[in-house]
Design a protein around this motif. Sequence first.
Motif, mmCIF file in Angstrom:
data_model
loop_
_atom_site.group_PDB
_atom_site.id
_atom_site.type_symbol
_atom_site.label_atom_id
_atom_site.label_comp_id
_atom_site.label_asym_id
_atom_site.label_seq_id
_atom_site.Cartn_x
_atom_site.Cartn_y
_atom_site.Cartn_z
ATOM 1 N N ILE A 59 0.873 -1.171 0.000
ATOM 2 C CA ILE A 59 0.000 0.000 0.000
ATOM 3 C C ILE A 59 0.907 1.218 0.000
ATOM 4 C CG2 ILE A 59 -1.720 1.309 1.302
ATOM 5 C CD1 ILE A 59 -2.754 -1.272 2.421
ATOM 6 N N GLY A 60 0.838 2.009 -1.072
ATOM 7 C CA GLY A 60 1.700 3.192 -1.134
ATOM 8 C C GLY A 60 3.172 2.872 -1.161
ATOM 9 N N GLY A 61 3.527 1.656 -1.664
ATOM 10 C CA GLY A 61 4.923 1.299 -1.767
ATOM 11 C C GLY A 61 5.486 0.610 -0.541
ATOM 12 N N ALA A 62 4.710 0.540 0.541
ATOM 13 C CA ALA A 62 5.174 -0.104 1.778
ATOM 14 C C ALA A 62 4.545 -1.474 1.902
ATOM 15 C CB ALA A 62 4.801 0.751 2.980
ATOM 16 N N PRO A 63 5.210 -2.414 2.577
ATOM 17 C CA PRO A 63 4.632 -3.752 2.743
ATOM 18 C C PRO A 63 3.270 -3.688 3.409
ATOM 19 C CG PRO A 63 6.920 -3.707 3.453
ATOM 20 C CD PRO A 63 6.516 -2.284 3.200
ATOM 21 N N ALA A 64 2.336 -4.458 2.898
ATOM 22 C CA ALA A 64 1.016 -4.505 3.499
ATOM 23 C C ALA A 64 1.098 -5.102 4.896
ATOM 24 C CB ALA A 64 0.070 -5.337 2.629
ATOM 25 N N VAL A 65 0.175 -4.683 5.774
ATOM 26 C CA VAL A 65 0.164 -5.177 7.146
ATOM 27 C C VAL A 65 -0.186 -6.648 7.163
ATOM 28 C CG1 VAL A 65 -0.993 -4.989 9.371
ATOM 29 C CG2 VAL A 65 -0.482 -2.926 8.061
ATOM 30 N N THR A 66 0.536 -7.429 7.942
ATOM 31 C CA THR A 66 0.227 -8.839 8.098
ATOM 32 C C THR A 66 0.103 -9.173 9.556
ATOM 33 O OG1 THR A 66 2.538 -9.532 8.241
ATOM 34 C CG2 THR A 66 1.574 -9.416 6.029
ATOM 35 N N LYS A 67 -0.698 -10.198 9.851
ATOM 36 C CA LYS A 67 -0.891 -10.611 11.232
ATOM 37 C C LYS A 67 0.329 -11.324 11.784
ATOM 38 C CE LYS A 67 -5.183 -9.193 11.364
ATOM 39 N NZ LYS A 67 -5.625 -8.095 12.203
ATOM 40 N N ASN A 68 1.263 -11.758 10.910
ATOM 41 C CA ASN A 68 2.393 -12.556 11.378
ATOM 42 C C ASN A 68 3.694 -11.768 11.395
ATOM 43 O OD1 ASN A 68 0.805 -14.928 11.640
ATOM 44 N ND2 ASN A 68 0.913 -15.209 9.433
ATOM 45 N N SER A 69 3.583 -10.446 11.479
ATOM 46 C CA SER A 69 4.778 -9.620 11.506
ATOM 47 C C SER A 69 5.616 -9.945 12.733
ATOM 48 C CB SER A 69 4.373 -8.144 11.542
ATOM 49 O OG SER A 69 5.502 -7.334 11.715
ATOM 50 N N ASN A 70 6.950 -10.183 12.500
ATOM 51 C CA ASN A 70 7.849 -10.527 13.603
ATOM 52 C C ASN A 70 8.751 -9.350 13.910
ATOM 53 O OD1 ASN A 70 7.029 -13.255 13.999
ATOM 54 N ND2 ASN A 70 8.041 -13.773 12.078
ATOM 55 N N ALA A 71 8.175 -8.287 14.430
ATOM 56 C CA ALA A 71 8.920 -7.086 14.751
ATOM 57 C C ALA A 71 9.792 -7.309 15.976
ATOM 58 C CB ALA A 71 7.961 -5.917 14.994
ATOM 59 N N LEU A 72 10.766 -6.412 16.119
ATOM 60 C CA LEU A 72 11.701 -6.506 17.232
ATOM 61 C C LEU A 72 10.976 -6.535 18.570
ATOM 62 C CD1 LEU A 72 14.462 -6.216 18.676
ATOM 63 C CD2 LEU A 72 14.300 -3.754 18.267
ATOM 64 N N LEU A 73 10.031 -5.610 18.770
ATOM 65 C CA LEU A 73 9.348 -5.543 20.058
ATOM 66 C C LEU A 73 8.493 -6.773 20.311
ATOM 67 C CD1 LEU A 73 8.333 -1.788 20.339
ATOM 68 C CD2 LEU A 73 10.021 -3.028 21.682
ATOM 69 N N ASP A 74 8.009 -7.393 19.262
ATOM 70 C CA ASP A 74 7.246 -8.637 19.432
ATOM 71 C C ASP A 74 8.131 -9.689 20.078
ATOM 72 O OD1 ASP A 74 5.002 -7.628 18.307
ATOM 73 O OD2 ASP A 74 5.317 -8.492 16.337
ATOM 74 N N ARG A 75 9.325 -9.837 19.523
ATOM 75 C CA ARG A 75 10.227 -10.881 20.012
ATOM 76 C C ARG A 75 10.617 -10.612 21.461
ATOM 77 N NH1 ARG A 75 13.130 -11.009 16.022
ATOM 78 N NH2 ARG A 75 15.094 -9.960 16.438
ATOM 79 N N ILE A 76 10.986 -9.361 21.755
ATOM 80 C CA ILE A 76 11.372 -9.018 23.118
ATOM 81 C C ILE A 76 10.192 -9.216 24.060
ATOM 82 C CG2 ILE A 76 12.067 -7.119 24.623
ATOM 83 C CD1 ILE A 76 13.747 -6.063 22.334
ATOM 84 N N GLY A 77 9.001 -8.788 23.641
ATOM 85 C CA GLY A 77 7.817 -8.920 24.486
ATOM 86 C C GLY A 77 7.484 -10.364 24.786
ATOM 87 N N VAL A 78 7.609 -11.238 23.778
ATOM 88 C CA VAL A 78 7.314 -12.656 23.979
ATOM 89 C C VAL A 78 8.303 -13.277 24.953
ATOM 90 C CG1 VAL A 78 7.312 -14.911 22.850
ATOM 91 C CG2 VAL A 78 6.141 -12.999 21.777
ATOM 92 N N VAL A 79 9.583 -12.911 24.806
ATOM 93 C CA VAL A 79 10.607 -13.458 25.704
ATOM 94 C C VAL A 79 10.349 -13.021 27.144
ATOM 95 C CG1 VAL A 79 13.054 -13.385 26.316
ATOM 96 C CG2 VAL A 79 12.371 -13.674 23.930
ATOM 97 N N LEU A 80 10.089 -11.728 27.338
ATOM 98 C CA LEU A 80 9.857 -11.219 28.688
ATOM 99 C C LEU A 80 8.600 -11.820 29.310
ATOM 100 C CD1 LEU A 80 10.799 -7.444 28.247
ATOM 101 C CD2 LEU A 80 12.140 -9.236 29.347
#
Length: 277
Positions: free
Chosen positions: A92-113
Amino acid sequence: MNGTGQTNPDESAGRVACEQMLLRVIEPLIPVAIEYGLSANDVAWVAKCAYMREIESRLRQKLDRSITSSRLALATGLSRNEVERARHTKTIGGAPAVTKNSNALLDRIGVVLSTWHTHPTFSGAYGLPLDLDISSTANSTHPNQSFDKLIEVACANFPVAVTLDELLGQGAVEIIDNKLVRCRQRLAKSVGTDAGNTSVLDQYGRFLETASSTAAHNLMNHDQKSQYFYRMVVSDIGLSDRVCDDFASHAAASSEAFLYALDGWLQKHNSNPEQNS
């Protein structure tokens, strides 16, 4: 519409209220959109894509078969070209479309904590995280209570060393005597770099998605027992800048204490599987 072809006043009032709700949701985000270079057409296109996807989802559930672009155009009021563009572009507008399975940095840190505070192997009494060996060895007193085992349980597909560096960079952990990893905080926080700003946008997008999903569920589900939980606090009087600062500090401390309380509750139930059945 009623039987005479006239608009029901209640329906008209509801429509206006819905429009006002959407405006109140979108308007505060417009300065952010402008800051990141989105035009009015870009914002409108995002709304069209979201609308079309919802209609397509409803049609699939109703008809249980593939939906043509022509049918979608008829159902949405969009042109066939717009439907084709929305269905077949992955951006959308040249940027990757939003997905439910995005593995962002904060996701990983949040899951670990979260795992560290709730899983019975890695947390002690009241959900307090245990100090963990950096890696499990044959000579370890508790071989399963190690950082590499934590990563294996929390997010097995991520490299241990990289995740440890990320946690250290966030200030979420510290290394004790070059052999133990100690958890210092419950929350993952975004950093102020350009990459961090992207992560912040992703994080707030998830927060806003959850809030709007809660509102939509409750508005469309009239059974109070199945409605989602939400609460709002409003001050009856204006607050000075000093009191606002004090309140922000109090809210931050209270929210972290609340997370610890929830972690303790989850840890209790995770250690008693029969209670989950």
